[in-house]
Design a protein around this motif. Structure first.
Motif, short mmCIF file in Angstrom:
data_model
loop_
_atom_site.label_atom_id
_atom_site.label_comp_id
_atom_site.label_asym_id
_atom_site.label_seq_id
_atom_site.Cartn_x
_atom_site.Cartn_y
_atom_site.Cartn_z
N VAL A 428 0.84 -1.20 0.00
CA VAL A 428 0.00 0.00 0.00
C VAL A 428 0.87 1.25 0.00
O VAL A 428 1.82 1.36 0.80
CB VAL A 428 -0.94 0.00 1.22
CG1 VAL A 428 -1.70 1.32 1.32
CG2 VAL A 428 -1.91 -1.17 1.15
N ILE A 429 0.55 2.18 -0.90
CA ILE A 429 1.26 3.46 -0.96
C ILE A 429 0.57 4.48 -0.05
O ILE A 429 1.21 5.15 0.76
CB ILE A 429 1.27 4.00 -2.41
CG1 ILE A 429 1.97 3.01 -3.35
CG2 ILE A 429 1.93 5.37 -2.47
CD1 ILE A 429 1.87 3.39 -4.82
N ALA A 430 -0.76 4.58 -0.16
CA ALA A 430 -1.52 5.56 0.61
C ALA A 430 -2.99 5.26 0.44
O ALA A 430 -3.39 4.31 -0.25
CB ALA A 430 -1.20 6.97 0.13
N THR A 431 -3.81 6.09 1.07
CA THR A 431 -5.25 6.02 0.86
C THR A 431 -5.76 7.40 0.48
O THR A 431 -5.11 8.41 0.73
CB THR A 431 -5.98 5.55 2.14
OG1 THR A 431 -5.69 6.48 3.21
CG2 THR A 431 -5.55 4.16 2.54
N ASP A 432 -6.94 7.41 -0.15
CA ASP A 432 -7.58 8.67 -0.51
C ASP A 432 -9.05 8.59 -0.09
O ASP A 432 -9.80 7.78 -0.65
CB ASP A 432 -7.48 8.91 -2.02
CG ASP A 432 -8.04 10.25 -2.43
OD1 ASP A 432 -8.34 10.39 -3.64
OD2 ASP A 432 -8.20 11.13 -1.57
N PRO A 433 -9.45 9.37 0.92
CA PRO A 433 -8.71 10.36 1.72
C PRO A 433 -7.58 9.73 2.54
O PRO A 433 -7.61 8.55 2.84
CB PRO A 433 -9.77 10.96 2.63
CG PRO A 433 -11.07 10.66 1.94
CD PRO A 433 -10.87 9.33 1.28
N ALA A 434 -6.61 10.55 2.92
CA ALA A 434 -5.44 10.06 3.64
C ALA A 434 -5.79 9.67 5.07
O ALA A 434 -6.85 10.04 5.61
CB ALA A 434 -4.36 11.14 3.64
N GLY A 435 -4.91 8.92 5.70
CA GLY A 435 -5.09 8.52 7.08
C GLY A 435 -5.21 9.72 8.01
O GLY A 435 -4.65 10.79 7.74
N GLN A 436 -5.99 9.54 9.10
CA GLN A 436 -6.28 10.57 10.11
C GLN A 436 -7.21 11.66 9.60
O GLN A 436 -7.41 12.67 10.27
CB GLN A 436 -4.98 11.21 10.63
CG GLN A 436 -3.95 10.22 11.15
CD GLN A 436 -4.53 9.31 12.23
OE1 GLN A 436 -5.24 9.77 13.14
NE2 GLN A 436 -4.25 8.01 12.13
#
Length: 651
Positions: A428-436
């Motif tokens: 995993v690179i990231a999520t959209d929306p980002a974490g937090q």
């Protein structure tokens, strides 16, 4: 009243050659007629200088200058120029004959089409500047560029007319009267204020022409010619986008360079200006080039063919030639206040009605109620309703790991895959929306998963030249690595010998591709093969891959089969695969054997030696007298090598 009655030139035979048929145009300096050249049997445009141009001047000076400028214009043979065929004086008539162009002039085109498309305007300007460039190369300045002097033939090609005429007239009139004739809307500031001109004056006029074609109006107007001239001297030409907002900044910049008030800020000549126009065109997309501005407010295009309709003409047409004072300095053209006219761009617009104050109290009460109810709804929505927020947890690891974490807090997931040079495939690179990040319950979260670095197939580069190979590497997204040059007898210089990685390999998109490029044949110093046998010489020269040409000659310098000469000489510099010629001895030169019979013995011996033979004496009889030669071992007239033995037999 017919034209025949009002114009005495119609039907006249000018200079015994040109039969005037009809008037096809008139200007401040000349009238143009369609005439028939009886000598060459073709239609020509006959331009007759306006009567009285040189009436107050030395007529011989005017005639000389007119002829000189006409001859200069006749030397111009560019396809974008109207050709000048002839010039002459017939009584009081000073005339030029020119190529007759079927079509219309640019003024007529703009009159019936309004504004030209941006692309067509740039094309016309490029054609005008290309023709001017040819004139500027011969130190000729047009000095009267305007729509009336730009002709468009039936195939849409641009042709510029009237080279040299404005200068021919002005050189005389300005000397005696202190005035200049020209079209005020297109005159450069330096020509108006100081009377100076060069190629950059033509560039200014071409820039005004381009402005007018695109916007549909000239940049400066006024109640008089002197007022317009003053604005050219004291004001910068406004950006075309002020009138046509969709025009790109590249076009504004081009026009600003062409019409700079200071000549030093303009292109030096037509060639430099053409380059600028082509560069600007390349920066503008096709839809914009095909776009046409709306005609200016108040502009009405007159159409129809009613010959009896009354037509109202402007007191000073846009292309009219006027007389202005020159050489008076900028103070002679103090800024003139020009009134601004308010233009109603949207005739359907209406002035907004001022709001009435009735019911203000009830409006306030209703607004307060709405605010209270809205606050309650907002509290319910964010506290217990479907809009309650959840914090997106930070995730890492594999796609499955991320899905489990996000779905555990009530979020919905989807997956998007991207190439990444640093993060391993499947991570995993990231999520959209980002974490937090705070999101509504049940929101959709995109998990961005790495596909690893993008892998690309290496293009085939061997056999292409270095420049093409470098371009292919860059176009494929790779880095250009080290380039090594190696000599080659068979591959031309600059051609790729090998590549690393090789063609077809799949590697990271940011990999560097190294090239080995042919430096051509290596330099050599020609060896010395004189004195060697032909076979040994061929072997020696073959070591340097030299192309050997063999010639055979008889000589005393070397024995048969031995090299006695070479070209290039030993020690000369060359390269491998160069050509070299060697000369191989074919033995001594041939001798034509003389007839020694009946010669005295001593004389015969000496003659044999003189021609290169080796004589041997023998007696025919034991008691011969050794007086005369009776016979010889080689028949007279036989060709033998020099140094051959011959037996002379005496009685």
């Amino acid at each position: 009243m017919s034209d025949t009655l009002t114009d005495p030139l119609l039907g006249r035979l000018v200079d015994g050659r040109y039969l005037v048929r009809e008037c096809i145009g008139a200007g401040g300096m000349a009238t143009v007629y369609l005439a028939f050249d009886k000598r060459l049997e073709r239609l020509v445009a006959l331009k007759v200088m306006r009567a009285g141009l040189g009436s107050d001047l030395d007529s011989s000076e005017f005639t000389a200058r007119f002829r000189r400028e006409a001859k200069a214009a006749a030397r111009l043979t560019h396809p974008g120029m109207v050709r000048v065929y002839d010039q002459g004086i017939d009584g009081e008539i000073s005339y030029l004959t020119m190529e007759y162009v079927e079509g219309e002039n640019l003024r007529q085109r703009m009159n019936h089409e309004g504004c030209l498309t941006l692309g067509e305007a740039l094309t016309v300007t490029e054609g005008v500047l290309d023709a001017l460039a040819a004139a500027h190369r011969q130190d000729l300045v047009h000095r009267d560029i305007k729509p009336e002097n730009v002709l468009l033939d039936e195939e849409g090609r641009t042709k510029v007319a009237d080279f040299g005429l404005a200068r021919a007239v002005t050189e005389v009139t300005s000397t005696s009267t202190g005035t200049i004739m020209g079209t005020v809307a297109y005159l450069g500031p330096e020509l108006v204020s100081r009377g100076t001109q060069d190629a950059r004056t033509d560039i200014y006029a071409a820039g005004i022409l381009l402005y007018e074609m695109v916007t549909g109006h000239q940049p400066f107007t006024g109640d008089s010619a002197i007022e317009v001239a003053s604005r050219h001297v004291h004001e910068d030409v406004p950006a075309p986008s002020e009138s046509v907002p969709w025009l790109p900044p590249e076009f504004d910049a081009l026009v600003a360079q062409l019409v700079a008030r200071d000549p030093d800020d303009r292109p030096m000549n037509g060639a430099a200006a053409v380059t600028m126009v082509r560069q600007a065109r390349s920066l503008i997309d096709d839809p914009t080039l095909d776009r046409r501005a709306d005609p200016p407010s108040g502009a009405i295009l007159l159409t129809g063919d009613d010959d009896d309709a009354t037509t109202v003409f402007d007191p000073a047409p846009a292309g009219a030639t006027v007389v202005l004072p020159i050489g008076l300095g900028e103070s002679a053209f103090a800024p003139v206040s020009v009134g601004a006219e308010m233009i109603e761009d949207d005739p359907e617009a209406r002035e907004p009605v001022a709001p009435q104050r009735r019911g203000l109290w009830w409006s306030g009460a209703i607004l307060a109620a709405i605010l209270v109810l809205g606050g309650v709804a907002f509290w319910w929505y964010n506290s217990v309703g479907p809009g309650a927020f959840t914090t997106v947890p930070a995730v890492a690891g594999t796609q499955q790991d991320a899905e489990q974490v996000l779905e555990a807090v009530g979020l919905v997931t989807e997956t998007e895959f991207q190439f990444d040079d640093d993060i391993a495939d499947g991570t995993v690179i990231a999520t959209d929306p980002a974490g937090q990040t705070q999101v509504p319950n049940g929101a959709l979260i995109t998990i961005i998963v790495s596909k690893g670095p993008e892998m690309t197939a290496v293009p085939a580069l061997v056999g292409s030249n270095q420049d093409d190979a470098t371009a292919a590497i860059t176009e494929a997204g790779f880095e250009v690595g080290e380039t090594e040059e190696k000599p080659s007898d068979t591959v031309p210089k600059g051609e790729v010998l090998s590549q690393d990685p090789e063609s077809g390999e799949t590697v990271r998109h940011d990999s560097a591709i190294s090239l080995t490029v042919s430096g051509g044949p290596a330099p050599v110093s020609f060896p010395d093969v004189v004195g060697q046998s032909e076979a040994d010489a061929q072997a020696t020269l073959g070591e340097d891959a030299l192309v050997v040409s063999v010639k055979r000659e008889r000589t005393d310098d070397q024995p048969k089969g031995i090299v006695f000469k070479q070209d290039p000489a030993a020690g000369d510099d060359g390269i491998r695969t160069d050509a070299i010629t060697i000369w191989v001895s074919d033995g001594p030169p041939l001798v034509d054997v003389p007839n020694f019979v009946f010669d005295a013995v001593d004389e015969a011996v000496q003659n044999a030696k003189d021609v290169g033979l080796i004589p041997e004496l023998r007696a025919r009889w034991p008691f011969s007298s050794r007086d005369r030669i009776a016979d010889q071992s080689i028949a007279p007239g036989t060709d033998v090598e020099r140094g051959t033995d011959i037996v002379l037999i005496y009685n």
